[in-house]
Design an enzyme around this catalytic site. Structure first.
Site, PDB file in Angstrom:
ATOM      1  N   LYS A 103       3.250  46.014 -47.404  1.00  0.00           N
ATOM      2  CA  LYS A 103       2.934  45.220 -48.606  1.00  0.00           C
ATOM      3  C   LYS A 103       3.596  45.818 -49.842  1.00  0.00           C
ATOM      4  CE  LYS A 103      -1.101  45.712 -51.273  1.00  0.00           C
ATOM      5  NZ  LYS A 103      -0.798  45.821 -52.690  1.00  0.00           N
ATOM      6  N   ASN A 104       3.355  47.108 -50.075  1.00  0.00           N
ATOM      7  CA  ASN A 104       3.804  47.682 -51.341  1.00  0.00           C
ATOM      8  C   ASN A 104       5.313  47.862 -51.403  1.00  0.00           C
ATOM      9  OD1 ASN A 104       1.259  47.562 -52.358  1.00  0.00           O
ATOM     10  ND2 ASN A 104       0.762  49.711 -51.956  1.00  0.00           N
ATOM     11  N   ARG A 126      -0.832  42.795 -58.943  1.00  0.00           N
ATOM     12  CA  ARG A 126      -0.436  43.954 -59.729  1.00  0.00           C
ATOM     13  C   ARG A 126       1.080  44.078 -59.857  1.00  0.00           C
ATOM     14  NH1 ARG A 126      -2.792  46.387 -63.558  1.00  0.00           N
ATOM     15  NH2 ARG A 126      -1.687  48.272 -64.110  1.00  0.00           N
ATOM     16  N   CYS A 131      -6.069  44.642 -58.131  1.00  0.00           N
ATOM     17  CA  CYS A 131      -7.415  45.107 -57.822  1.00  0.00           C
ATOM     18  C   CYS A 131      -8.049  45.857 -58.997  1.00  0.00           C
ATOM     19  CB  CYS A 131      -7.376  46.018 -56.599  1.00  0.00           C
ATOM     20  SG  CYS A 131      -7.022  45.124 -55.090  1.00  0.00           S
ATOM     21  N   ARG A 156      -5.745  50.731 -65.370  1.00  0.00           N
ATOM     22  CA  ARG A 156      -4.423  50.910 -64.758  1.00  0.00           C
ATOM     23  C   ARG A 156      -3.337  50.699 -65.824  1.00  0.00           C
ATOM     24  NH1 ARG A 156      -4.402  47.798 -59.025  1.00  0.00           N
ATOM     25  NH2 ARG A 156      -2.693  49.217 -58.604  1.00  0.00           N
ATOM     26  N   PRO A 157      -3.112  51.715 -66.673  1.00  0.00           N
ATOM     27  CA  PRO A 157      -2.119  51.559 -67.742  1.00  0.00           C
ATOM     28  C   PRO A 157      -0.693  51.483 -67.188  1.00  0.00           C
ATOM     29  CG  PRO A 157      -2.920  53.828 -67.676  1.00  0.00           C
ATOM     30  CD  PRO A 157      -3.679  53.067 -66.625  1.00  0.00           C
ATOM     31  N   ASP A 172       1.937  52.489 -69.402  1.00  0.00           N
ATOM     32  CA  ASP A 172       2.681  53.144 -70.484  1.00  0.00           C
ATOM     33  C   ASP A 172       3.939  53.846 -69.981  1.00  0.00           C
ATOM     34  OD1 ASP A 172       0.440  54.762 -69.308  1.00  0.00           O
ATOM     35  OD2 ASP A 172       1.477  56.376 -70.363  1.00  0.00           O
ATOM     36  N   GLN A 173       3.905  54.371 -68.755  1.00  0.00           N
ATOM     37  CA  GLN A 173       5.071  55.108 -68.253  1.00  0.00           C
ATOM     38  C   GLN A 173       6.229  54.154 -67.931  1.00  0.00           C
ATOM     39  OE1 GLN A 173       5.213  58.595 -68.254  1.00  0.00           O
ATOM     40  NE2 GLN A 173       3.354  58.149 -69.412  1.00  0.00           N
ATOM     41  N   ASP A 211      -5.048  54.725 -51.100  1.00  0.00           N
ATOM     42  CA  ASP A 211      -5.294  53.422 -50.455  1.00  0.00           C
ATOM     43  C   ASP A 211      -6.009  53.567 -49.109  1.00  0.00           C
ATOM     44  OD1 ASP A 211      -4.004  52.302 -52.580  1.00  0.00           O
ATOM     45  OD2 ASP A 211      -2.114  51.967 -51.531  1.00  0.00           O
ATOM     46  N   ILE A 259      -6.776  59.564 -58.062  1.00  0.00           N
ATOM     47  CA  ILE A 259      -5.762  58.640 -58.598  1.00  0.00           C
ATOM     48  C   ILE A 259      -6.392  57.521 -59.430  1.00  0.00           C
ATOM     49  CG2 ILE A 259      -3.763  57.182 -58.035  1.00  0.00           C
ATOM     50  CD1 ILE A 259      -3.303  59.985 -56.993  1.00  0.00           C
ATOM     51  N   ARG A 310      -4.857  39.537 -49.320  1.00  0.00           N
ATOM     52  CA  ARG A 310      -3.803  39.901 -50.275  1.00  0.00           C
ATOM     53  C   ARG A 310      -2.863  40.936 -49.663  1.00  0.00           C
ATOM     54  NH1 ARG A 310      -5.466  42.375 -55.204  1.00  0.00           N
ATOM     55  NH2 ARG A 310      -3.281  42.861 -54.968  1.00  0.00           N
TER      56      ARG A 310
HETATM   57  N1  EPU Z   1      -0.646  55.532 -64.488  1.00  0.00           N
HETATM   58  C1  EPU Z   1      -0.571  55.787 -65.834  1.00  0.00           C
HETATM   59  N2  EPU Z   1       0.449  55.195 -66.536  1.00  0.00           N
HETATM   60  C2  EPU Z   1       1.370  54.390 -65.955  1.00  0.00           C
HETATM   61  C3  EPU Z   1       1.277  54.149 -64.580  1.00  0.00           C
HETATM   62  C4  EPU Z   1       0.255  54.738 -63.868  1.00  0.00           C
HETATM   63  O1  EPU Z   1      -1.381  56.502 -66.392  1.00  0.00           O
HETATM   64  O2  EPU Z   1       2.249  53.894 -66.653  1.00  0.00           O
HETATM   65  C5  EPU Z   1      -1.713  56.168 -63.708  1.00  0.00           C
HETATM   66  C6  EPU Z   1      -2.615  55.165 -63.002  1.00  0.00           C
HETATM   67  O3  EPU Z   1      -3.670  54.731 -63.841  1.00  0.00           O
HETATM   68  C7  EPU Z   1      -3.099  55.949 -61.815  1.00  0.00           C
HETATM   69  C8  EPU Z   1      -1.891  56.818 -61.461  1.00  0.00           C
HETATM   70  O4  EPU Z   1      -1.098  56.868 -62.641  1.00  0.00           O
HETATM   71  O5  EPU Z   1      -4.149  56.763 -62.188  1.00  0.00           O
HETATM   72  C9  EPU Z   1      -1.043  56.336 -60.332  1.00  0.00           C
HETATM   73  O6  EPU Z   1      -0.693  54.977 -60.541  1.00  0.00           O
HETATM   74  P1  EPU Z   1       0.591  54.342 -59.867  1.00  0.00           P
HETATM   75  O7  EPU Z   1       1.458  53.828 -60.952  1.00  0.00           O
HETATM   76  O8  EPU Z   1       1.158  55.299 -58.893  1.00  0.00           O
HETATM   77  O9  EPU Z   1      -0.049  53.126 -59.091  1.00  0.00           O
HETATM   78  P2  EPU Z   1       0.433  51.629 -59.056  1.00  0.00           P
HETATM   79  O10 EPU Z   1       1.908  51.560 -59.068  1.00  0.00           O
HETATM   80  O11 EPU Z   1      -0.336  50.828 -60.033  1.00  0.00           O
HETATM   81  C10 EPU Z   1       0.674  51.575 -56.471  1.00  0.00           C
HETATM   82  C11 EPU Z   1       0.168  50.694 -55.364  1.00  0.00           C
HETATM   83  C12 EPU Z   1      -1.323  50.928 -55.197  1.00  0.00           C
HETATM   84  C13 EPU Z   1      -1.549  52.392 -54.876  1.00  0.00           C
HETATM   85  C14 EPU Z   1      -0.928  53.294 -55.960  1.00  0.00           C
HETATM   86  C15 EPU Z   1      -1.015  54.757 -55.636  1.00  0.00           C
HETATM   87  C16 EPU Z   1       1.612  48.790 -55.460  1.00  0.00           C
HETATM   88  C17 EPU Z   1       1.782  47.367 -55.817  1.00  0.00           C
HETATM   89  N3  EPU Z   1       0.415  49.311 -55.717  1.00  0.00           N
HETATM   90  O12 EPU Z   1      -0.053  51.195 -57.627  1.00  0.00           O
HETATM   91  O13 EPU Z   1      -1.722  50.134 -54.102  1.00  0.00           O
HETATM   92  O14 EPU Z   1      -2.923  52.656 -54.803  1.00  0.00           O
HETATM   93  O15 EPU Z   1       0.456  52.932 -56.122  1.00  0.00           O
HETATM   94  O16 EPU Z   1      -0.396  55.034 -54.435  1.00  0.00           O
HETATM   95  O17 EPU Z   1       2.515  49.421 -54.951  1.00  0.00           O
HETATM   96  C18 EPU Z   1      -3.226  48.896 -52.814  1.00  0.00           C
HETATM   97  O18 EPU Z   1      -2.279  48.654 -52.070  1.00  0.00           O
HETATM   98  O19 EPU Z   1      -4.417  48.624 -52.528  1.00  0.00           O
HETATM   99  C19 EPU Z   1      -2.952  49.531 -54.086  1.00  0.00           C
HETATM  100  C20 EPU Z   1      -3.824  49.556 -55.075  1.00  0.00           C
END
Ligand code: EPU
Length: 420
Positions: free
Chosen positions: A24-25, A96, A120, A125-126, A128-129, A307, A329, A399
């Site tokens: 999926k991801n 997302r 979800c 889930r910011p 900013d990065q 996950d 996380i 999903r």
């Molecule tokens: N974070 C920040 N700033 C940013 C981005 C992230 O502070 O700009 C924080 C987040 O709040 C979190 C951490 O950094 O605490 C990690 O977030 P990450 O960006 O790695 O997560 P994501 O890209 O939003 C993806 C997967 C998630 C999975 C996470 C961690 C996708 C579409 N989603 O989310 O998958 O949990 O990486 O591995 O790839 C799921 O499949 O159920 C799912 C939630």
């Protein structure tokens, strides 16, 4: 069927062979990436899940031609007709990963206006990065009326992520592929889907080096050419099936997976007293004896994936002793344990840590899925409880898991839908 609940009659060992679907991801990153190509691209092994269908709608809305067969799992994306760079909130709020349209459209059109992402509710889930990375490459980014707007012609730069982010790494990688000069992503995520995206981009003629390490170097290219690429298997689906097998003390072989992606989970299952053996592209899970309590702490890859924390902590509800599960996380990923209390689970949650006292007394009850992996965790709970578990809001599961009910039924589970 419109609204339905899932009914699981538990306490039946799962046995037999099953196969894992495409990731999926990784799919939700590769489909937007195909928008940046100058020719049509073919992606194989794309799972028939809700998030993929949402992206198909979005790409068609932008003017791309998309043919997707849920039978062959092949998608052909022809982005040459793309004539828009705006994706409204009513589409982006459905998932997302819609934020990957920002990086992809910035590269394709020099401008992207994308509604805030949904996904979800597992914590704040910011992004900013992501924005920091786009700005570093020279984009002007603003947030107006519920839209994130980015524009500019991009220039390669060094981007240091303040924290490891999968989404940020992927999005800035998408933006950098055709930027002038070299971009270096430092403190990058190392997840298998980051590597898969880099491999797909390189198959189109991009120059991405170092994916899978914490430093990724991208040299901008002017054109991306046609490619045919096969998506890697889903690491989290593999893990969920392994956990489901362990939860029922069953004997299940999961085919079509990549065992090296599963090392963190495999190590924890072995520590609990589950037999896990692997071959080239298959993992067999078998019972040895009673399950022991263990401690789990989520981390970025190659650590234990957040996950899988939810299905894993469901499994620990029946292990002997007290397990300590720490979620590092996301802040809000223990809601399934609150639901499982109704099934007799003994879990105490203190901020980011769950203390789970194992019990053999888990029994079926009505429970509600609050997000994708919470839904998967409640399926695991239902499979190991006595009696019937009713899972409300199971649509979350669709999903991200392709035909999970059918796969479980083929392994002997009694799972059915009932309208509500
Ligand atoms: N974070 C920040 N700033 C940013 C981005 C992230 O502070 O700009 C924080 C987040 O709040 C979190 C951490 O950094 O605490 C990690 O977030 P990450 O960006 O790695 O997560 P994501 O890209 O939003 C993806 C997967 C998630 C999975 C996470 C961690 C996708 C579409 N989603 O989310 O998958 O949990 O990486 O591995 O790839 C799921 O499949 O159920 C799912 C939630």
């Amino acid at each position: 069927m419109d609204a339905y609940k899932l009914l699981i009659s538990g306490d039946i060992p799962l046995t037999g062979h099953t196969s894992v679907s495409g990731g999926k991801n990784t799919s939700v990153a590769l489909i937007p990436a195909a928008l940046m190509c100058d020719d049509p691209c073919t992606l194989d092994n794309l799972p028939d899940i809700e998030d993929v269908h949402v992206l198909v709608d979005i790409l068609r809305g932008l003017g791309a031609r998309v043919d997707y067969s849920t039978v062959t799992k092949r998608m052909v994306i022809d982005p040459r007709g793309v004539n828009a760079c705006t994706v409204p909130y009513k589409q982006t709020q459905r998932m997302r990963a819609s934020y990957y349209l920002l990086g992809a459209l910035l590269t394709r059109c020099g401008e992207a206006n994308v509604g805030y992402p949904g996904g979800c509710a597992i914590g704040n889930r910011p992004f900013d990065q992501h924005i920091k990375g786009f700005r570093a490459l020279g984009a002007e980014v603003s947030e107006e009326g519920g839209m994130i707007c980015a524009k500019g012609s991009l220039q390669g730069r060094t981007v240091f992520f303040d924290r490891i982010t999968v989404g940020g790494t992927i999005n800035v990688m998408l933006a950098a592929v055709k930027a002038k000069g070299q971009t270096v992503l430092c403190n990058a995520a190392r997840e298998p889907h980051v590597v898969d995206l880099a491999n797909f981009l390189n198959s189109m003629g991009a120059s991405v080096k170092g994916a899978g390490t914490d430093t990724i170097r991208i040299r901008g290219v002017q054109k991306l050419h046609a490619s045919q690429y096969t998506v890697i298997p889903d690491q989290i689906e593999t893990g969920t099936l392994m956990i489901a097998a362990a939860a029922t003390h069953g004997d299940v072989t999961v085919h079509g997976c990549i065992p090296t992606h599963m090392e963190a989970l495999t190590a924890k299952l072995l520590e609990m007293g589950v037999s896990v053996t692997d071959e080239d592209d298959a993992i067999r899970v078998r019972p040895i004896g009673p399950h022991r309590a263990i401690n789990v702490k989520t981390q970025e890859y190659p650590g234990f994936p957040t996950d899988l924390q939810q299905p894993m902590s469901a499994l620990l509800c029946k292990a002997q002793g007290t397990s300590v599960v720490t979620e590092t996380i996301f802040e809000s990923r223990f809601k399934h344990l609150s639901e499982m209390r109704r099934m007799g689970a003994r879990a105490r949650i203190l901020e980011q840590t769950a203390f789970i006292e194992g019990t053999q007394e888990l029994h079926g009850a009505p429970v509600t899925a609050t997000d994708l992996r919470a839904g998967a965790a409640l399926v695991v709970a239902g499979l190991m409880a006595t009696g019937t578990t009713e899972i409300y809001e199971p649509g979350f599961i669709e999903r991200g898991y392709e035909h999970l009910e059918e796969k479980l039924r083929a392994l002997g589970a009694i799972v059915r839908r009932e309208p509500v």
